[in-house]
Design an enzyme around this catalytic site. Structure first.
Site, PDB file in Angstrom:
ATOM      1  N   ASP A  10      41.981  77.013  43.276  1.00  0.00           N
ATOM      2  CA  ASP A  10      40.609  77.256  43.740  1.00  0.00           C
ATOM      3  C   ASP A  10      40.259  78.694  43.369  1.00  0.00           C
ATOM      4  OD1 ASP A  10      38.919  75.754  46.416  1.00  0.00           O
ATOM      5  OD2 ASP A  10      38.234  77.643  45.553  1.00  0.00           O
TER       6      ASP A  10
ATOM      7  N   ASP B 106      40.064  80.125  38.276  1.00  0.00           N
ATOM      8  CA  ASP B 106      38.765  79.537  37.947  1.00  0.00           C
ATOM      9  C   ASP B 106      38.987  78.501  36.841  1.00  0.00           C
ATOM     10  OD1 ASP B 106      36.107  79.151  36.926  1.00  0.00           O
ATOM     11  OD2 ASP B 106      35.569  81.023  37.946  1.00  0.00           O
TER      12      ASP B 106
ATOM     13  N   SER C  87      29.076  61.684  43.744  1.00  0.00           N
ATOM     14  CA  SER C  87      28.200  61.761  44.909  1.00  0.00           C
ATOM     15  C   SER C  87      27.181  60.634  44.876  1.00  0.00           C
ATOM     16  CB  SER C  87      27.471  63.113  44.863  1.00  0.00           C
ATOM     17  OG  SER C  87      26.357  63.096  45.718  1.00  0.00           O
TER      18      SER C  87
ATOM     19  N   TYR D 260      22.122  69.841  40.161  1.00  0.00           N
ATOM     20  CA  TYR D 260      23.417  69.484  40.758  1.00  0.00           C
ATOM     21  C   TYR D 260      23.728  68.008  40.491  1.00  0.00           C
ATOM     22  CZ  TYR D 260      26.670  67.821  44.326  1.00  0.00           C
ATOM     23  OH  TYR D 260      27.715  67.186  44.958  1.00  0.00           O
TER      24      TYR D 260
ATOM     25  N   LYS E  60      26.773  65.834  38.156  1.00  0.00           N
ATOM     26  CA  LYS E  60      27.629  64.703  38.557  1.00  0.00           C
ATOM     27  C   LYS E  60      27.445  63.533  37.596  1.00  0.00           C
ATOM     28  CE  LYS E  60      29.495  66.585  42.189  1.00  0.00           C
ATOM     29  NZ  LYS E  60      30.879  67.078  42.076  1.00  0.00           N
TER      30      LYS E  60
HETATM   31  P1  NAD Z   1      33.292  73.125  48.875  1.00  0.00           P
HETATM   32  O1  NAD Z   1      32.352  74.087  48.246  1.00  0.00           O
HETATM   33  O2  NAD Z   1      33.704  73.352  50.272  1.00  0.00           O
HETATM   34  O3  NAD Z   1      34.608  72.989  47.970  1.00  0.00           O
HETATM   35  C1  NAD Z   1      34.577  73.126  46.570  1.00  0.00           C
HETATM   36  C2  NAD Z   1      35.646  74.152  46.202  1.00  0.00           C
HETATM   37  O4  NAD Z   1      35.666  74.303  44.783  1.00  0.00           O
HETATM   38  C3  NAD Z   1      35.390  75.524  46.812  1.00  0.00           C
HETATM   39  O5  NAD Z   1      36.548  75.925  47.533  1.00  0.00           O
HETATM   40  C4  NAD Z   1      35.124  76.429  45.616  1.00  0.00           C
HETATM   41  O6  NAD Z   1      35.611  77.732  45.823  1.00  0.00           O
HETATM   42  C5  NAD Z   1      35.853  75.695  44.511  1.00  0.00           C
HETATM   43  N1  NAD Z   1      35.327  75.925  43.159  1.00  0.00           N
HETATM   44  C6  NAD Z   1      34.044  75.831  42.734  1.00  0.00           C
HETATM   45  N2  NAD Z   1      33.967  76.107  41.417  1.00  0.00           N
HETATM   46  C7  NAD Z   1      35.226  76.367  40.995  1.00  0.00           C
HETATM   47  C8  NAD Z   1      35.795  76.713  39.747  1.00  0.00           C
HETATM   48  N3  NAD Z   1      35.043  76.890  38.655  1.00  0.00           N
HETATM   49  N4  NAD Z   1      37.131  76.899  39.674  1.00  0.00           N
HETATM   50  C9  NAD Z   1      37.903  76.759  40.763  1.00  0.00           C
HETATM   51  N5  NAD Z   1      37.435  76.436  41.976  1.00  0.00           N
HETATM   52  C10 NAD Z   1      36.094  76.246  42.094  1.00  0.00           C
HETATM   53  O7  NAD Z   1      32.638  71.672  48.706  1.00  0.00           O
HETATM   54  P2  NAD Z   1      33.084  70.279  49.336  1.00  0.00           P
HETATM   55  O8  NAD Z   1      32.054  69.877  50.306  1.00  0.00           O
HETATM   56  O9  NAD Z   1      34.504  70.328  49.749  1.00  0.00           O
HETATM   57  O10 NAD Z   1      32.908  69.359  48.059  1.00  0.00           O
HETATM   58  C11 NAD Z   1      33.984  69.016  47.203  1.00  0.00           C
HETATM   59  C12 NAD Z   1      33.458  68.195  46.051  1.00  0.00           C
HETATM   60  O11 NAD Z   1      32.796  67.032  46.566  1.00  0.00           O
HETATM   61  C13 NAD Z   1      32.402  68.922  45.203  1.00  0.00           C
HETATM   62  O12 NAD Z   1      32.616  68.571  43.855  1.00  0.00           O
HETATM   63  C14 NAD Z   1      31.094  68.353  45.699  1.00  0.00           C
HETATM   64  O13 NAD Z   1      30.096  68.380  44.709  1.00  0.00           O
HETATM   65  C15 NAD Z   1      31.490  66.934  46.040  1.00  0.00           C
HETATM   66  N6  NAD Z   1      30.608  66.319  47.050  1.00  0.00           N
HETATM   67  C16 NAD Z   1      30.455  66.927  48.266  1.00  0.00           C
HETATM   68  C17 NAD Z   1      29.606  66.357  49.203  1.00  0.00           C
HETATM   69  C18 NAD Z   1      29.388  67.023  50.542  1.00  0.00           C
HETATM   70  O14 NAD Z   1      28.428  66.660  51.230  1.00  0.00           O
HETATM   71  N7  NAD Z   1      30.220  67.951  50.977  1.00  0.00           N
HETATM   72  C19 NAD Z   1      28.939  65.161  48.916  1.00  0.00           C
HETATM   73  C20 NAD Z   1      29.130  64.572  47.669  1.00  0.00           C
HETATM   74  C21 NAD Z   1      29.982  65.150  46.743  1.00  0.00           C
END
Ligand code: NAD
Ligand code: UDP
Length: 336
Positions: free
Chosen positions: A31, A58, A124, A148, A152
């Site tokens: 992360d 990253d 999503s 966004y 996806k």
């Molecule tokens: P979150 O932001 O809490 O977790 C995502 C993590 O990815 C974060 O810790 C961030 O630091 C890390 N990250 C982002 N870009 C990065 C990169 N380039 N390199 C390394 N790390 C990176 O989000 P979440 O709610 O846990 O969501 C997780 C996944 O699920 C995401 O892809 C999100 O789009 C998808 N999603 C979430 C939801 C929701 O409502 N939470 C709904 C549908 C889909």
């Protein structure tokens, strides 16, 4: 067998990490902490009493990513890492395309190079755009209304193309509905930056009096009480779907999309009522205009996941509301 969890310090990834470790899997978390805090890694270790490698890396840093693939012998990847704010994606679209799409391309490229071909991807329900009926099943037409959502959709297409080019890939596209709730311990949970965009974190911040009242976006939708309806799913149920998807990919090649939702729709007012009742807390609210881009009603038909993955959501709305508030009460400032 080791599973690489990208975005494992985040909301859903941290819950998945706990579940994977509890089930005896070896994991590595990667992360860049752009939307999370290292404290969540400490909490995962504390909750499971297990250790695992963590890389502050990253996905855009190809060299560092390659080194991680060289050090570890991964069996599969669960790919949570990505930027996820709809509003922000409208303001800084290039950052979203670069982070989410280039990040995923780097990941898949290195997976192919190191012969790791099993991938579970966080998609999503936003890929259904404005669905013209509910419940939504996986065969519905796909579209998107913001950058966004387009990341996806594009990633889903890229992954389908990847499979077409090399049929030894095994890919699950998990389309999440509305994850809420937290681990029942209250030690890990959702940690939004600043003013929450999503309904439940806003409600929990009102409940602990961090915010004065909730603004309900719209009261004239064609729903049973005029407010927007969504398919809220407990984050623990959601992450269990990922373990089932990994099992499925052990036995099946191909690329397959699955809805992860409960199949029930609840309105904003339903959520406020259940939250107030179970937590014995009043949630003051005020109706304001609709939020641009919002759909009136969105809930899943989760039958495919039940038939093919043997998965269904089990936790009810009361548990979601109770666990959400426990996390917020025990951590009023999140992980800071
Ligand atoms: P979150 O932001 O809490 O977790 C995502 C993590 O990815 C974060 O810790 C961030 O630091 C890390 N990250 C982002 N870009 C990065 C990169 N380039 N390199 C390394 N790390 C990176 O989000 P979440 O709610 O846990 O969501 C997780 C996944 O699920 C995401 O892809 C999100 O789009 C998808 N999603 C979430 C939801 C929701 O409502 N939470 C709904 C549908 C889909
Ligand atoms: N919502 C609201 N006030 C808020 C946040 C959300 O009324 O402060 C409503 C929103 O209009 C939608 C529902 O709650 O009808 C769920 O919104 P959320 O952003 O959590 O999920 P999404 O719209 O992305 O499915």
């Amino acid at each position: 067998m080791t599973i690489l969890v990208t975005g494992g310090a985040g909301y859903i990834g941290s819950h998945a990490a706990v579940e994977l470790l509890k089930k005896g899997h070896n994991i590595v978390i990667l992360d860049n902490l752009s939307n999370s805090n290292f404290e969540s890694i400490n909490r995962i270790r504390e909750l499971t009493d297990k250790d695992f490698p963590f890389y502050n890396c990253d996905l855009l840093d190809r060299d560092k990513l390659n080194t991680i693939f060289e050090i570890h012998n991964f069996d599969s990847v669960i790919h949570f890492a990505g930027l996820k704010s709809v509003g922000e994606s409208v303001e800084i679209p290039l950052k979203y395309y670069q982070n989410n799409i280039i990040g995923t391309i780097n990941l898949c490229d290195l997976m192919a190079k190191h012969d790791v071909k099993k991938l579970v991807f966080s998609s999503s329900a936003t890929v259904y755009g404005h669905p013209n009926k509910v419940p939504i099943d996986e065969s519905f037409p796909l579209s998107s209304t913001n950058p966004y959502g387009r990341t996806k959709l594009m990633i889903e297409d890229i992954l389908r193309d990847l499979y077409t080019s090399d049929t030894s890939w095994r890919i699950a596209l998990l389309r999440y509905f509305n994850p809420i709730g937290a681990h029942e311990s209250g030690r890990i949970g959702e940690n939004p930056n600043g003013i929450p965009n999503n309904l439940m974190p806003y409600i929990t911040q009102v409940a602990i009096e961090k915010r004065e009242k909730l603004f309900v976006f719209g009261k004239d939708y064609e729903t049973h009480d005029g407010t927007g309806v969504r398919d809220f799913i407990h984050v623990i149920d959601l992450v269990k779907g990922h373990l089932k998807a990994l099992q499925y990919l052990d036995e099946n090649e191909g690329v397959e999309a699955f809805n992860l939702g409960t199949g029930s729709g609840y309105s904003v007012l339903d959520i406020i009522d259940t939250f107030s009742m179970i937590n014995k807390k009043d949630i003051p609210y005020e109706f304001v205009d609709r939020r641009p881009g919002d759909v009136a009603i969105c809930y899943a038909n989760p039958a495919k996941a039940e038939e093919m993955l043997g998965w269904r959501a089990e936790k009810d709305l009361k548990e979601m509301c109770k666990d959400s508030l426990k996390w917020q009460t025990d951590n009023p400032y999140g992980y800071e």
